[in-house]
Design a protein around this motif. Structure first.
Motif, PDB file in Angstrom:
ATOM      1  N   UNK B 364       0.842  -1.209   0.000  1.00 48.65           N
ATOM      2  CA  UNK B 364       0.000   0.000   0.000  1.00 48.65           C
ATOM      3  C   UNK B 364       0.870   1.249   0.000  1.00 48.65           C
ATOM      4  N   UNK B 365       1.917   1.213   0.788  1.00 51.21           N
ATOM      5  CA  UNK B 365       2.809   2.376   0.848  1.00 51.21           C
ATOM      6  C   UNK B 365       3.485   2.621  -0.497  1.00 51.21           C
ATOM      7  N   UNK B 366       3.905   1.542  -1.133  1.00 49.27           N
ATOM      8  CA  UNK B 366       4.567   1.694  -2.444  1.00 49.27           C
ATOM      9  C   UNK B 366       3.593   2.246  -3.478  1.00 49.27           C
ATOM     10  N   UNK B 367       2.362   1.718  -3.469  1.00 51.35           N
ATOM     11  CA  UNK B 367       1.394   2.151  -4.473  1.00 51.35           C
ATOM     12  C   UNK B 367       0.934   3.594  -4.235  1.00 51.35           C
ATOM     13  N   UNK B 368       0.845   3.962  -2.956  1.00 55.63           N
ATOM     14  CA  UNK B 368       0.399   5.327  -2.643  1.00 55.63           C
ATOM     15  C   UNK B 368       1.368   6.354  -3.213  1.00 55.63           C
ATOM     16  N   UNK B 369       2.580   5.917  -3.442  1.00 57.70           N
ATOM     17  CA  UNK B 369       3.587   6.841  -3.968  1.00 57.70           C
ATOM     18  C   UNK B 369       3.560   6.948  -5.495  1.00 57.70           C
ATOM     19  N   UNK B 370       2.731   6.112  -6.131  1.00 59.12           N
ATOM     20  CA  UNK B 370       2.643   6.167  -7.592  1.00 59.12           C
ATOM     21  C   UNK B 370       1.697   7.304  -7.988  1.00 59.12           C
ATOM     22  N   UNK B 371       2.120   8.194  -8.848  1.00 53.83           N
ATOM     23  CA  UNK B 371       1.256   9.322  -9.230  1.00 53.83           C
ATOM     24  C   UNK B 371      -0.068   8.833  -9.835  1.00 53.83           C
ATOM     25  N   UNK B 372      -1.153   9.399  -9.378  1.00 53.17           N
ATOM     26  CA  UNK B 372      -2.463   9.032  -9.903  1.00 53.17           C
ATOM     27  C   UNK B 372      -3.147   7.910  -9.137  1.00 53.17           C
ATOM     28  N   UNK B 373      -2.423   7.253  -8.239  1.00 49.48           N
ATOM     29  CA  UNK B 373      -3.023   6.145  -7.476  1.00 49.48           C
ATOM     30  C   UNK B 373      -3.427   6.645  -6.092  1.00 49.48           C
ATOM     31  N   UNK B 374      -4.680   6.363  -5.710  1.00 57.22           N
ATOM     32  CA  UNK B 374      -5.136   6.708  -4.357  1.00 57.22           C
ATOM     33  C   UNK B 374      -5.542   5.431  -3.633  1.00 57.22           C
ATOM     34  N   UNK B 375      -4.980   5.208  -2.455  1.00 61.05           N
ATOM     35  CA  UNK B 375      -5.411   4.065  -1.646  1.00 61.05           C
ATOM     36  C   UNK B 375      -6.678   4.483  -0.910  1.00 61.05           C
ATOM     37  N   UNK B 429      -0.005 -11.385   0.248  1.00 62.31           N
ATOM     38  CA  UNK B 429       0.107 -12.356   1.334  1.00 62.31           C
ATOM     39  C   UNK B 429       1.582 -12.558   1.665  1.00 62.31           C
ATOM     40  N   UNK B 430       1.851 -13.544   2.510  1.00 62.08           N
ATOM     41  CA  UNK B 430       3.247 -13.832   2.869  1.00 62.08           C
ATOM     42  C   UNK B 430       4.053 -14.267   1.645  1.00 62.08           C
ATOM     43  N   UNK B 431       3.346 -14.647   0.557  1.00 60.19           N
ATOM     44  CA  UNK B 431       4.076 -15.096  -0.629  1.00 60.19           C
ATOM     45  C   UNK B 431       4.573 -13.917  -1.477  1.00 60.19           C
ATOM     46  N   UNK B 432       4.097 -12.715  -1.183  1.00 62.97           N
ATOM     47  CA  UNK B 432       4.513 -11.547  -1.969  1.00 62.97           C
ATOM     48  C   UNK B 432       5.946 -11.165  -1.578  1.00 62.97           C
ATOM     49  N   UNK B 433       6.690 -10.682  -2.565  1.00 60.85           N
ATOM     50  CA  UNK B 433       8.067 -10.272  -2.287  1.00 60.85           C
ATOM     51  C   UNK B 433       8.283  -8.868  -2.833  1.00 60.85           C
ATOM     52  N   UNK B 434       9.306  -8.250  -2.317  1.00 62.63           N
ATOM     53  CA  UNK B 434       9.658  -6.934  -2.815  1.00 62.63           C
ATOM     54  C   UNK B 434      10.040  -7.036  -4.301  1.00 62.63           C
ATOM     55  N   UNK B 435      10.646  -8.170  -4.641  1.00 67.14           N
ATOM     56  CA  UNK B 435      11.050  -8.383  -6.033  1.00 67.14           C
ATOM     57  C   UNK B 435       9.844  -8.502  -6.956  1.00 67.14           C
ATOM     58  N   UNK B 436       8.670  -8.747  -6.381  1.00 64.91           N
ATOM     59  CA  UNK B 436       7.450  -8.763  -7.170  1.00 64.91           C
ATOM     60  C   UNK B 436       6.737  -7.420  -7.132  1.00 64.91           C
TER      61      UNK B 436
END
Lengths: 125, 448, 536
Positions: B364-375, B429-436
């Motif tokens: 959520x934090x990463x996406x909130x930083x994308x221009x045009x995206x609102x969480x 989930x726990x399966x998500x990675x930063x590399x993804x």
């Protein structure tokens, strides 16, 4: 003087004054086997003659109990919740289901007396 | 044919014992007009294992496996790691190839794990009694509404706008054909819905989801009180059961029936099924529950054992008066759930939940930083909704073209509603990675 | 008197109890039969069967978004290590009978061999791990797989359409009967046609389903050949009848020989023919239900098409539909647009009037995969042989036992042989006792007391998976039990059975009178509470 009447669904009703006590017969409890649960109607409910108003369950069967006559439920046997086996042990005593204030005593006329019921059970083989 | 043990010699000998000249004679009750003289036409003949496996590899090759792509889809089905032990255990033939435990003396294995399952479900949900599982969370939710109608003898259900849209559809379908009223609150993407004022004396139940379809985490204590004051039941649905490792259980909020989709624990995504429905309620409503129940008892030697019990509620005895027409549960999926949850235990389950929440927070934090995206969410567990500057369906397709499975466009499940067209639902989930996560963020910046 | 539950079975030989037990061993075990406590009686704080990474520390700046609703108390789950979990469930598995162990002649359940290739392909990456809501462009193979199975089911049944989403047979019944209700509504006849006819021998799901949809269920009697009484059926048909629900082959294991007349009469009366397809295994590849005038039929993939029964599910119950009902099939619809597969989901325009949605996502994909693997393994030729061998095995059992047991109806039967209990008359042995004695002989008993129309019914369905020599031993065991029963002095032995199973007969009355449906800490005998012990 109490009088007891019977239905073809193997219920009995014992009438004292204008209140009838209702349960199932010795024959019915034998057919059911070990009774494990009885669902009785709440006091205050009005039931019509022939209306399904209680359920008696054994391990493998569930049977509806029909009101032999119409009236208002004045009391139900709360003790059956903890000891449904009373229906097996004393079907016409401690194992009673509920009491009705009769709406029309005339409805009793259509029911069997003890001798007629015994003959009816015999006819079932 | 490798699965058929009878030889032609066996068949001849058996026919002579029966006193029939041919197998055709055994089918003589079939009207002549319907007897097929030969195998059904237009279909291929039998194949060996090698050929069959090759055909399925062909199907698989035309799909994009979540293991091969950054993956962020949830919406009622969640990708978790399932320990190898779970899959081994459910493939033991004694579990896999046994049936409903009708003969308890030789099915104590199934009966005991179902008793353990029922106990686990009550603990997770904070409820008093649970059944031996339902088909899945979606069908279980409708069964809960039907049960509430029976308990309250009312016929008007109130359905939250935060409930999974397909769960809402199933209730709508059931209401139409089985004959009760279902009032649907409008879509609640913001998590601000308040249903208290809509509960009245005709309401049989209110159905809410926590976390909601859009991910919001809510406290339903006051709604439960309002339901009870009006004589209605509160049904709380949980589609992500891992959330119960971190969140206050619905039982503590005053829920009367709790239904969960249990897929997350022990069961893979499997393109939508089979899954496992968890169904729990209060002791006082036990006899109105649908589905199978396992109970403890003793055998003739006085040893503890387990049996199917209270079966007089069920269709094979009550027939047209049964609490439900259901006769199977999801036995093997329930076993997978129980084995996985037993491996996790208290400490593992809580940590799994923490990890999920942390990963989703990070995303959520990463996406909130994308221009045009609102969480949209102030609160969530492992799934949340973002608003994009253009239709989410297009964005998801563009991401898929880059081999990124980047969430669910809400419009897929709520079509014809312009207000949700730009909403994207994402889970981590726990399966998500930063590399993804980083490729998702980079790709979003490109396609938006 | 209600017996008190003896809950000390958990760890008979633990130091704290250590008393003698039924088997006379210190542990309470008997060689390979290991007594096994509940997980809740085994757990210890500090044990865990998974290793997960540490969550990020609070100081990492990742904030908690739980809206203040963090769980306060412990859940109460026990902690066990991986080897303990493996041993626990392995030991439990050894208390189960299963198809993999031998003859499982449970009538009406079709307990056939479950091939392991089915399991393998269901777990292939790209099949078993797909998310149901992935973009449709990324699941083209999955949709093609579902359509392949649909094609087989439609062709084998001779029906034009199939609804794939129902989760089990009973769910399929619901789907089929809803489709009938939808078709009636479209014709403006739903309010008028309120009656559903079903034979007294029907599965309990049939009346339960019809009643749930508001239909009034009217039973139709059987004739003395165990089939629907055609004259009685014709008399019952009228403008109030919505449908007939009929199992064929029926629950007595017999083919409804007047089925064509039945479906004709039903259709002439303006009603629909719902066929319960539970017994499709008897006729697959030899008879297409579409040729019999069926309007809809559910197919239990776990019966005819070998998906595992799994201790009671999961199942799958696709419903094949006639042209009259096809337009009402529920969402989702899988459709091909050019060379692209698509899923028509709720609200999507399709060539029909879908009755709604019955289940989230697209149905029991894991079961579709297994069933398709089974079907492709057999092919059209093998499936026909399946029906023939299943029917041959059942008739062989009937022929080999008819002189000592009592067939309920004259044969030939289809895939299951039905006996009544008249051969046990005056022996003091009941159907239940007879079944329990079979357990000691190493068999799972047949279906008992179903169908309800036959006294003390015993329904034996061997399936095609049993070899002749195994069937011969099974027949020998049953003959020996009938001889023992006929001595007239063995009733007590039968009533004591089973003696050699992991448990003797269980007290179902106690279980129902005082339901204990979950473990609670107080269930443990004093001094054996594992949570307390851990604390001490």
């Amino acid at each position: 003087m109490a009088e007891t009447k019977y239905t073809e669904e193997h219920e009995w009703i014992r009438v004292e004054g204008d209140v009838g006590t209702i349960g199932i017969t010795q024959y019915a409890q034998e057919q059911l086997g070990d009774v494990v649960f009885v669902d009785v109607p709440a006091a205050g409910r009005t039931v019509a003659k022939g209306e399904a108003c209680a359920v008696v369950e054994s391990v493998k069967a569930a049977s509806d109990i029909y009101a032999p006559v119409g009236g208002e439920v004045v009391e139900s046997n709360a003790a059956l919740a903890d000891s449904p086996g009373d229906v097996n042990a004393e079907p016409t005593g401690k194992g009673w289901f509920f009491k009705l204030k009769l709406a029309d005593k005339g409805e009793l006329a259509g029911l069997m007396d003890e001798a007629a019921y015994e003959a009816f059970v015999k006819s079932l083989g | 044919m490798r699965y058929l043990p009878l030889t032609d010699a066996d068949r001849r000998e058996m026919l002579s014992v029966i006193g029939a000249k041919s197998v055709d004679e055994l089918f003589r009750d079939v009207p002549a007009s319907a007897r097929l003289a030969a195998k059904v036409g237009g279909l291929p003949d039998h194949q060996g294992e090698l050929e069959v496996e090759r055909a399925f590899q062909g199907f698989a090759a035309k799909n994009l496996s979540p293991a091969a792509a950054p993956f962020f889809i949830g919406a009622g089905a969640y990708r978790h790691h399932v320990p190898a032990t779970v899959d081994y255990m459910i493939q033991r033939g004694e579990f896999l190839t046994s049936y409903t435990p009708y003969q308890p003396e030789i099915t104590q294995g199934t009966l005991q794990y179902l008793f353990e399952f029922q106990t686990q479900v009550t603990l997770l949900t904070g409820m008093e009694v649970a059944n031996a599982s339902m088909y899945d969370g979606s069908t279980g939710t409708t069964e809960a509404v039907l049960m509430a109608n029976r308990v309250t003898r009312r016929h008007k259900a109130l359905i939250s706008g935060g409930l999974h849209p397909q769960y809402r559809s199933i209730i709508e379908t059931t209401a139409k054909w089985e004959g009760f009223t279902a009032n649907f609150a409008k879509t609640d993407a913001e998590g601000l819905e308040d249903l208290i004022a809509s509960v009245d004396r005709d309401t049989s139940c209110v159905v809410v989801q926590n976390p909601s379809f859009f991910g919001h985490v809510r406290d339903f204590t006051k709604l439960a009180q309002a339901c009870h004051a009006a004589g209605a039941l509160l049904i709380v649905v949980v589609t992500e059961v891992v959330s119960l490792g971190l969140l206050m259980p619905p039982g503590e909020m005053g829920a009367d029936i709790v239904v969960c989709e249990g897929q997350s624990i022990g069961n893979g995504l499997g393109f939508g099924g089979p899954y496992v429905g968890l169904f729990a309620t209060r002791d006082k409503y036990m006899r109105q529950m649908p589905g199978r129940l396992v109970g403890e008892t003793v055998d003739a030697d006085g040893q503890r054992g387990f049996v199917l019990t209270l079966s007089t509620r069920e269709q094979h005895i009550r027939r047209e008066k049964a609490t439900s027409n259901i006769c199977t549960n999801a036995g093997l999926c329930a076993l997978a759930f129980t084995v996985h949850l037993t491996l996790l235990g208290e400490a593992g389950f809580a940590r799994l939940a923490e990890l999920n929440h942390a990963k989703a927070s990070q995303l959520a934090d990463k996406l909130a930083a994308v221009p045009g995206v609102t969480v949209l969410n102030d609160s969530f567990f492992n799934e949340f909704t973002v608003k994009l500057p253009k239709p989410a369906a297009e964005v998801v397709e563009a991401l898929a073209a880059k081999r990124i499975l980047g969430g669910l466009p809400v419009s897929r499940l709520i079509p014809n509603d312009p207000s949700v067209a730009n909403l994207l639902l994402l889970a981590a989930t726990e399966t998500a990675t930063e590399a993804g996560m980083d490729p998702l963020v980079a790709a979003l910046k490109e396609v938006l | 008197m209600v017996q008190s539950l003896d809950r000390s079975q958990g760890r008979a030989g633990s130091i704290s109890s250590g008393s003698a037990n039924t088997h006379g061993t210190f542990t309470g075990n008997r060689a390979l039969q290991i007594e096994e406590p509940l997980i809740f009686e085994m757990g210890q704080a500090g044990r865990c069967g998974v290793d997960l990474p540490e969550p990020p520390p609070k100081s990492s700046g990742v904030k908690d978004r739980l809206n203040g609703l963090r769980r306060k108390g412990a859940i109460g789950l026990p902690g066990l290590s991986e080897p303990q979990v493996v041993q626990h469930y392995t030991r439990l598995s050894q208390k189960n009978y299963a198809i993999d162990m031998g003859v499982y002649p449970l009538g009406s359940c079709t307990m056939k061999h479950n091939p392991r290739i089915n399991e393998k392909v269901a777990r292939l990456p790209g099949i078993g791990d797909l998310h149901p809501l992935q973009p449709v462009s990324t699941v083209q193979g999955a949709l093609e797989l579902i359509d392949s199975l649909a094609h087989w089911l439609k062709t084998l049944t001779g029906m034009p359409a199939v609804a794939m989403s129902p989760a089990a047979g009973a769910h399929g019944e619901m789907c089929g009967m809803m489709a009938i209700a939808a078709a009636l509504e479209a014709k403006g006849e739903r309010a008028q046609r309120r009656t559903v006819l079903a034979p007294e021998s029907a599965h309990g799901t049939n009346p339960a389903t019809a009643a749930a949809l508001g239909f009034v269920v009217k039973p139709i009697p059987a004739n003395d050949r165990g089939r629907v009484d055609l004259a009685a059926l014709k008399a019952a048909l009228g403008p109030d009848v919505a449908a007939i629900m009929l199992t064929n082959p029926n629950t007595c294991g017999l083919f409804e020989s007047e089925i064509v007349e039945i479906s004709k009469a039903v259709h002439e009366a303006g009603a629909y023919f719902y066929c319960d397809g539970a017994n499709f295994n008897a006729i697959v590849g030899r008879v297409r239900p579409g040729d019999l005038g069926v309007d809809c039929m559910h197919i239990n993939l776990h019966k005819t098409f070998s998906t595992p029964h799994g201790g009671g599910g999961p199942g799958a119950g696709p419903v094949v539909l006639s042209a009259a009902l096809a337009p009402y099939a529920p969402y989702p619809w899988i459709v091909k647009n050019g060379d692209k597969w698509q899923i028509a989901e709720d609200g999507a325009k399709v060539d029909g009037m879908p009755l709604g949605r019955l289940k989230a996502f697209h149905g029991q994909m894991g079961m579709f995969t297994r069933a398709l693997a089974y079907i492709m393994s057999h092919g059209a030729d093998g499936l026909r042989q399946v029906a023939e061998d299943a029917v041959l095995n059942a008739n062989y059992v009937m022929a080999a036992l008819k002189d000592v047991m009592s067939p309920a109806f004259e044969g030939p039967c289809m895939h299951e042989a039905l006996f009544d209990d008249s051969f046990l008359k005056d022996t003091g042995v009941s159907t239940l006792d007879f079944a329990k004695a079979m357990i000691d002989e190493g068999y799972h008993p047949m279906t008992m007391y179903f169908p309800l129309v036959v006294h003390g019914a015993m329904l034996i369905e061997p399936t095609e998976s049993v070899a002749k020599e195994d069937l011969d031993q099974f027949i020998g065991a049953l003959r020996s039990l009938t001889a023992k029963a006929r001595t007239g002095t063995a009733a007590d032995d039968f009533k004591a059975a089973p003696l050699y199973a992991p448990r003797r007969r269980l007290d179902e009355t106690l279980a129902a009178r005082k339901p204990v449906l979950r473990w609670k800490p107080s269930n443990n005998p004093p001094g054996t509470d594992p949570l307390k012990q851990a604390a001490e």
